[in-house]
Design an enzyme around this catalytic site. Structure first.
Site, PDB file in Angstrom:
ATOM      1  N   ARG A   1      27.977 -38.044  51.187  1.00  0.00           N
ATOM      2  CA  ARG A   1      28.519 -38.948  50.747  1.00  0.00           C
ATOM      3  C   ARG A   1      29.541 -38.567  49.530  1.00  0.00           C
ATOM      4  NH1 ARG A   1      24.287 -44.021  50.116  1.00  0.00           N
ATOM      5  NH2 ARG A   1      26.160 -44.831  49.191  1.00  0.00           N
TER       6      ARG A   1
ATOM      7  N   ASP B   1      32.412 -38.487  46.689  1.00  0.00           N
ATOM      8  CA  ASP B   1      32.921 -39.349  45.666  1.00  0.00           C
ATOM      9  C   ASP B   1      34.377 -39.580  46.260  1.00  0.00           C
ATOM     10  OD1 ASP B   1      30.415 -39.331  44.770  1.00  0.00           O
ATOM     11  OD2 ASP B   1      30.791 -37.906  43.166  1.00  0.00           O
TER      12      ASP B   1
ATOM     13  N   ARG C   1      31.411 -30.821  40.464  1.00  0.00           N
ATOM     14  CA  ARG C   1      32.461 -31.037  39.580  1.00  0.00           C
ATOM     15  C   ARG C   1      31.920 -30.427  38.165  1.00  0.00           C
ATOM     16  NH1 ARG C   1      33.793 -36.795  40.717  1.00  0.00           N
ATOM     17  NH2 ARG C   1      34.946 -36.827  39.111  1.00  0.00           N
TER      18      ARG C   1
END
Length: 287
Positions: free
Chosen positions: A60, A62, A211
């Site tokens: 999923r 972002d 990230r």
């Protein structure tokens, strides 16, 4: 999200790609444009269904994150699949917006689950440290870092993060979810065009993990932190305010790996087992 398909239904695998710039992530959200909504709505239209068919996805992503090798599955009534099988791919191509493409549509093997059958996901994060900035034609897929980056220092830092760990220091925690992951690969290279690419592969990723890892290593690459620092943050097990979650547009889900068909059922069961780290051995007492 069962591995068993209901009688009268067929499980269909979709391999797809999308430019994440125009989406609020994968998952359907009220009042927001998402990849899941676009694909589910397109499936509903081309199969002439009264309601959307729900997709299960491998990762999923972002808001703002791209994908080249995303995988999803959907359970369709056998009659719908039989009528649409030969034309479904072409019809989806015509119905979907240009920032989503479906590369393959086919009947999934028994026990296949796009999420739980996956054994690894591979992402690439792209960065430019060119003093002039990013090529305007690539600005939506490459982060500009306004300091020269030392690739060797970042790779030295990356080595300390490999293996199975609790990545709580690099994840946004979610209720009831574990932050234990096995990081299989984390490697930087400067490509011939000058772009630095970080390849990150793990069995799964928790929220913001890639990230955050990239943000920590950029601090090492530009000399603001020593190579040992990302490992020290990991060992501390708590968020460090110096670890920045870099912007999403440099990140792309490149590929999802699955085992042989005969191993799918076992993999699904393993994926659903909540992980814990092995207990540390007892420390011998001092004299």
């Amino acid at each position: 999200m069962s591995d068993e398909v209901e009688p009268g239904f067929v499980r269909v695998r979709l391999d797809l790609a999308y430019d994440g710039a125009g989406f609020s992530g994968w998952a359907r959200q009220n009042g927001r444009r998402t990849v899941q909504q676009e694909v589910e709505d397109a499936l509903r239209v081309v199969t002439r269904a009264e309601r959307p068919w729900e997709l299960t996805v491998a990762g999923r992503t972002d808001a703002g994150v791209h994908a080249r090798g995303q995988v999803a599955h959907v359970d369709l009534p056998a009659g719908v699949w039989e009528k649409a099988e030969d034309r479904l791919h072409r019809r989806l191509t015509g119905r979907l917006p240009q920032d989503i493409r479906v590369w393959r549509v086919g009947r999934a093997p028994e026990h296949f689950n796009a999420r739980f059958s996956a054994v690894w996901r591979r992402y690439v994060y792209r960065v430019s440290d060119h003093p002039g900035g990013v090529d305007p034609l690539r600005r939506g897929h490459v982060l500009w870092h306004n300091w020269p980056l030392d690739v060797d220092a970042m790779n030295l830092a990356a080595e300390r993060l490999l293996g199975e760990h609790d990545f709580a220091a690099y994840c946004k925690k979610r209720e009831g979810a574990t932050t234990i992951r096995t990081l299989r690969a984390l490697h930087w290279e400067r490509r011939p065009d000058g772009i630095l690419a970080a390849t990150v592969q793990a069995d799964a990723f928790c929220h913001n993990m890639v990230r955050s890892l990239v943000g920590a290593m950029l601090f090492v690459g530009d000399g603001h932190r020593p190579p040992a620092w990302p490992g020290e943050v990991l060992a501390a097990g708590v968020r460090d305010s110096a670890v920045h979650v870099v912007r999403p547009h440099g990140l792309t889900l490149e590929e999802v790996g699955y085992p042989a068909d005969s191993l799918l059922a076992a993999r699904n069961q393993q994926s659903r087992t909540r992980r814990t780290l092995p207990a540390a051995p007892d420390t011998p007492g001092c004299c």
